[in-house]
Structure formats: C-alpha cells, structure tokens
Design an enzyme around this catalytic site. Structure first.
Site, PDB file in Angstrom:
ATOM      1  N   SER A 143     -15.113  43.507 -27.042  1.00 30.02           N
ATOM      2  CA  SER A 143     -15.913  42.533 -27.767  1.00 30.02           C
ATOM      3  C   SER A 143     -15.594  41.109 -27.311  1.00 30.02           C
ATOM      4  CB  SER A 143     -15.566  42.683 -29.245  1.00 30.02           C
ATOM      5  OG  SER A 143     -16.024  41.581 -29.958  1.00 30.02           O
ATOM      6  N   TYR A 196      -8.939  26.904 -35.217  1.00 29.75           N
ATOM      7  CA  TYR A 196      -9.436  26.556 -36.551  1.00 29.75           C
ATOM      8  C   TYR A 196      -8.299  26.481 -37.555  1.00 29.75           C
ATOM      9  CZ  TYR A 196     -12.496  26.667 -40.640  1.00 29.75           C
ATOM     10  OH  TYR A 196     -13.144  26.379 -41.801  1.00 29.75           O
ATOM     11  N   LYS A 241      -5.566  31.078 -40.564  1.00 27.63           N
ATOM     12  CA  LYS A 241      -6.692  32.006 -40.497  1.00 27.63           C
ATOM     13  C   LYS A 241      -6.429  33.114 -39.487  1.00 27.63           C
ATOM     14  CE  LYS A 241      -8.947  28.801 -42.811  1.00 27.63           C
ATOM     15  NZ  LYS A 241      -8.754  28.753 -44.242  1.00 27.63           N
TER      16      LYS A 241
HETATM   17  P1  NAD Z   1     -21.035  51.722 -35.721  1.00 27.54           P
HETATM   18  O1  NAD Z   1     -20.132  51.690 -36.895  1.00 27.54           O
HETATM   19  O2  NAD Z   1     -22.499  51.761 -35.972  1.00 27.54           O
HETATM   20  O3  NAD Z   1     -20.657  52.938 -34.766  1.00 27.54           O
HETATM   21  C1  NAD Z   1     -19.346  53.420 -34.642  1.00 27.54           C
HETATM   22  C2  NAD Z   1     -19.410  54.919 -34.859  1.00 27.54           C
HETATM   23  O4  NAD Z   1     -18.089  55.462 -34.711  1.00 27.54           O
HETATM   24  C3  NAD Z   1     -19.894  55.298 -36.266  1.00 27.54           C
HETATM   25  O5  NAD Z   1     -20.969  56.214 -36.127  1.00 27.54           O
HETATM   26  C4  NAD Z   1     -18.679  55.942 -36.921  1.00 27.54           C
HETATM   27  O6  NAD Z   1     -19.050  56.968 -37.818  1.00 27.54           O
HETATM   28  C5  NAD Z   1     -17.904  56.458 -35.719  1.00 27.54           C
HETATM   29  N1  NAD Z   1     -16.461  56.598 -35.912  1.00 27.54           N
HETATM   30  C6  NAD Z   1     -15.600  55.672 -36.400  1.00 27.54           C
HETATM   31  N2  NAD Z   1     -14.354  56.169 -36.405  1.00 27.54           N
HETATM   32  C7  NAD Z   1     -14.417  57.430 -35.905  1.00 27.54           C
HETATM   33  C8  NAD Z   1     -13.474  58.452 -35.654  1.00 27.54           C
HETATM   34  N3  NAD Z   1     -12.183  58.275 -35.941  1.00 27.54           N
HETATM   35  N4  NAD Z   1     -13.893  59.607 -35.142  1.00 27.54           N
HETATM   36  C9  NAD Z   1     -15.203  59.816 -34.849  1.00 27.54           C
HETATM   37  N5  NAD Z   1     -16.157  58.888 -35.057  1.00 27.54           N
HETATM   38  C10 NAD Z   1     -15.763  57.714 -35.574  1.00 27.54           C
HETATM   39  O7  NAD Z   1     -20.654  50.466 -34.809  1.00 27.54           O
HETATM   40  P2  NAD Z   1     -21.405  49.857 -33.552  1.00 27.54           P
HETATM   41  O8  NAD Z   1     -21.934  48.535 -33.945  1.00 27.54           O
HETATM   42  O9  NAD Z   1     -22.303  50.845 -32.956  1.00 27.54           O
HETATM   43  O10 NAD Z   1     -20.174  49.576 -32.600  1.00 27.54           O
HETATM   44  C11 NAD Z   1     -19.703  50.526 -31.671  1.00 27.54           C
HETATM   45  C12 NAD Z   1     -18.413  50.024 -31.064  1.00 27.54           C
HETATM   46  O11 NAD Z   1     -18.649  48.755 -30.458  1.00 27.54           O
HETATM   47  C13 NAD Z   1     -17.297  49.805 -32.089  1.00 27.54           C
HETATM   48  O12 NAD Z   1     -16.081  50.246 -31.512  1.00 27.54           O
HETATM   49  C14 NAD Z   1     -17.301  48.323 -32.304  1.00 27.54           C
HETATM   50  O13 NAD Z   1     -16.012  47.820 -32.669  1.00 27.54           O
HETATM   51  C15 NAD Z   1     -17.710  47.800 -30.940  1.00 27.54           C
HETATM   52  N6  NAD Z   1     -18.385  46.506 -31.009  1.00 27.54           N
HETATM   53  C16 NAD Z   1     -19.442  46.320 -31.843  1.00 27.54           C
HETATM   54  C17 NAD Z   1     -20.037  45.065 -31.947  1.00 27.54           C
HETATM   55  C18 NAD Z   1     -21.186  44.812 -32.900  1.00 27.54           C
HETATM   56  O14 NAD Z   1     -21.439  43.647 -33.223  1.00 27.54           O
HETATM   57  N7  NAD Z   1     -21.895  45.816 -33.382  1.00 27.54           N
HETATM   58  C19 NAD Z   1     -19.560  44.005 -31.154  1.00 27.54           C
HETATM   59  C20 NAD Z   1     -18.501  44.242 -30.286  1.00 27.54           C
HETATM   60  C21 NAD Z   1     -17.915  45.495 -30.224  1.00 27.54           C
END
Ligand code: NAD
Ligand code: UDP
Length: 358
Positions: free
Chosen positions: A129, A153, A157
């Site tokens: 990220s 900031y 925090k």
């Molecule tokens: P999301 O929550 O929609 O998807 C994550 C999925 O992982 C979910 O379906 C959840 O049920 C599953 N999950 C969580 N823990 C688990 C486990 N222990 N075993 C099996 N499944 C598990 O989130 P997203 O927005 O699709 O993000 C996906 C990845 O990208 C995440 O790792 C998130 O940290 C990273 N990310 C997201 C963003 C954003 O803004 N959406 C930005 C940067 C990074």
C-alpha cells in the site's frame, strides 16, 4: 494449458475484480477466502461475468492460518503463482485489536509462504500500500522513497499510522528477506494508491463491513440514503481547496496491474521488486465529491470537521516504473470511476445483501 493462480482474499473487493480479469485473460483461478470481510455472492457474480470461463474458477472457504487446509490445496494443484490479497484492513480495529491483525496479516502470510516453499511454488504478488510512504516529503512518490512509520503530523499519532501499515511493512520486509535467502523466489510487491470504483457491469464492487473508513464507500452510502452526510476530514491543508489529495485508481485498472505483474514474474531477471499502482494524478476530496455528484445526480451533504489523525496532505504516485517495466498504465479517470461506482451502488445499495453490509 492455462496457468493456475492461487488468489488469497479473492472474494474481497480487489480480489474479486482481479479474479475476473484473470479468468478473462485465460488463467485458471483458485480462490482461498475465509469470507471474514466478504460474501460468496461475489464469487457467484464473478462466475456469471466470466461466462465461458466459469469452470476455470474454484473457491475454498478456508482461513490462511489453517495450515492443513492450505497444505491440502497445494497438494491437489500445481500453482504458477500466488496473488496474496487476504488480510484485515480496518484502521480503527487494527488499533484496538493489534494481536488479531498481526496474527491474521503477518502470521497468515508466513504460513502461506511456508506452504508455498514446501510445494516449490516461489512466485508471489503481494498487495502492499501507498501508506508505507507515510506523509511523503514530496510528490509524486517513487518506489525509492524511504519506508516510513513516522508521521510528521505528530509522534502522538504514530500508533495509528503504524498499525495501519504494519502488516504491509512487515510483509514487504519478510518478502525481501525471503528473496535474499533464496533467489528462486520471485516476488512483486504492488503498492496500491487509492482503489475505488467498481466493475462497469455493476455486478461486483466494494461492500465494506460496518462504517466505511474510506472516502468513496462513504460517499456511496450517503448517495443511496444509508448515511446523512459525508464528514470531510479537514479543509485547512495546503492544497487547491484545502482538502486532502489522493491518487484514486479504478479497481479494474488495478486488477489489470496484477495481470501485468504476473507476466513480469516470468522475466528471469526479476527478484523482489516493488511497483506503484496509481494514476499519477492527485484529486482532492471536494473534487471527488463533485465528480460523484455529477455522475449520480445526487447531492452529497458535507460536514467539515478537523483533520483525521495520521492523514497525509497530498499523496500520489510516480507511475514511471510500472509503465516502463510492467508495460501497464491506468486507463480510467475519476469520471469513469464515479460512473462505475454509482452504477454498482444504485444496483446494490446494500452491497451483496449480506447481513454485515446492512
Ligand atoms: P477486502 O477486505 O475486500 O478483501 C480481503 C479479503 O481477504 C476478504 O475477502 C477477507 O474475507 C479475506 N481474508 C482476510 N483474512 C483472511 C484469512 N486469514 N484467510 C482467508 N481470507 C482472509 O480488502 P481489499 O480492499 O480487497 O484489499 C485486499 C488487500 O489489499 C488487503 O490486504 C489490503 O490490506 C490491501 N490494500 C487495500 C487497499 C484498499 O484501499 N482497498 C489499499 C492498499 C492495500
Ligand atoms: N476522507 C474524508 N472523509 C471520510 C473518509 C476520508 O474526508 O469519511 C478523506 C481523507 O481525509 C483523505 C481522503 O478522503 O484525505 C482519502 O481517504 P481514504 O481513507 O479513502 O484513503 P487514505 O487516507 O487511506 O489514502
């Protein structure tokens, strides 16, 4: 023969869009998700959208930390690569439940990597990220910027910022160590900027549990009448209109970035490499709201409050490395993002209709 990709977290927001692009791109996908923050309706919808490729997708409702279950999946199938999305991502909860977050995001990843190694699958794409850049000293953010857990900031925090990105920072470090220990590992760390929007069909999109942390899911819930007003966190930043500036990237562009990264994994020169996935353009909160109002025809009432602790002022990506090395570039702008977000929201005001989304 189609290559088979294991997608952890493939029922989630970014995962479901990526699985669809994989299927349409001729890959087979095996999804592992515990549905902690998602619904299997997303898998059903992806199958509908994949049409003739429907049989190229299989789903296991399994937790990543369930080693025997993960072992079994690897014993059954030889995977070309793993795309690892599974993780918890709610900032507030990560502060109140740090052990849960470390267990899920860090230990879960270590178990996955151990099982991959044992089965000779050493190709990985990981969801990192832009939060690893903290409050960048300058923009655009290049991949060489220092990884920071310190936010100018205010040190008070810091706990918030650290918890938000600790999973990503730790896992990035684990991946670098792993590659240094064994050069057979080929790892691409993708640093996402702000994923937003939905598939143009309106059949899959983001369905967050509880109160959304992020701007666009919140705006969307105001537009469909689930919330009365958007709380704008600060209008006193040194930006064009005083509100925070981010790099909003359409989730389908982001999904395509994973396909480009998969292709890059077959480059013999690749080791452990980092790429930003963003558009290179900064958009303020008020500009985003105005674009969404235009796309939806809905007025979004605003309530201006103070800055959110830990928020950076301006963050946007340098896209040069991804463009040059992955041959990938975002196609969509904020108009298409808002159009597709509204299409999804108006067709699915309560997301996938699961109890957690109501
Ligand atoms: P999301 O929550 O929609 O998807 C994550 C999925 O992982 C979910 O379906 C959840 O049920 C599953 N999950 C969580 N823990 C688990 C486990 N222990 N075993 C099996 N499944 C598990 O989130 P997203 O927005 O699709 O993000 C996906 C990845 O990208 C995440 O790792 C998130 O940290 C990273 N990310 C997201 C963003 C954003 O803004 N959406 C930005 C940067 C990074
Ligand atoms: N934001 C806001 N109200 C909200 C959520 C977010 O004003 O309810 C602002 C936030 O301060 C930031 C921008 O919108 O300037 C993007 O926030 P988001 O949480 O979506 O992404 P991140 O800050 O993690 O990049």
């Amino acid at each position: 023969m189609s290559k088979i990709i294991l997608v952890t977290g493939g029922a989630g927001y970014i995962g479901s869009h990526t699985v669809l692009q994989l299927l349409l791109g001729g890959y087979k996908a095996v999804v592992v998700d515990n549905l902690d923050n998602s619904s299997d309706v997303s898998i059903k919808r992806v199958k509908e959208l994949a049409r003739e490729y429907v049989n190229n997708l299989s789903f296991h409702q399994v937790d990543l930390r369930d080693r025997p279950a993960i072992e079994k999946i690897f014993a059954q199938t030889k995977f070309e690569a793993v795309i690892h999305f599974a993780g918890l991502k709610a900032v507030g909860e990560s502060v109140s439940e740090p052990l849960l977050y470390h267990d899920n995001n860090v230990i879960g990843t270590v178990i996955l990597l151990e099982v991959m190694s044992a089965h000779g699958c050493k190709n990985l794409i990981f969801s990192s990220s832009a939060t690893v850049y903290g409050w960048p000293k300058e923009v655009p953010c290049t991949e060489e910027f220092p990884l920071t857990a310190v936010n100018p900031y205010g040190r008070t925090k810091c706990h918030l910022i650290i918890s938000d990105m600790v999973g990503q920072l730790f896992v990035e470090e684990i991946c670098r160590d792993l590659h240094n220990s064994d050069s057979k590992w080929k790892i691409i760390l993708l640093r996402y900027f702000n994923p937003v929007g939905a598939h143009p069909s309106g059949h899959i999109g983001e369905d967050p549990r509880g109160t959304p942390n992020n701007l666009m899911p919140f705006v969307q819930q105001v537009a469909v009448g689930r919330r009365s007003a958007l709380t704008v966190f600060g209008n006193d930043y040194s930006t064009k209109d005083g509100t925070g500036v981010r790099d909003y990237i359409h989730v389908v562009d982001l999904a395509d970035g994973h396909i480009a990264a998969l292709r890059k994994l077959s480059d013999p020169k690749i080791g452990c490499e980092v790429y930003n996935l963003g558009t290179g353009k900064g958009t303020s909160v008020l500009e985003m709201v105005s674009a969404f109002e235009k796309a939806s025809g809905k007025k979004i009432p605003l309530k201006i409050v103070g800055r959110r602790p830990g928020d950076a002022e301006v963050v946007y990506a340098s896209t040069k490395k991804a463009e040059t090395e992955l041959k990938w570039k975002a196609k969509y702008g904020i108009e298409e993002i808002c159009r597709d977000q509204w299409n999804w929201a108006s067709k699915n005001p309560y997301g996938y209709g699961s109890s957690h989304s109501k």
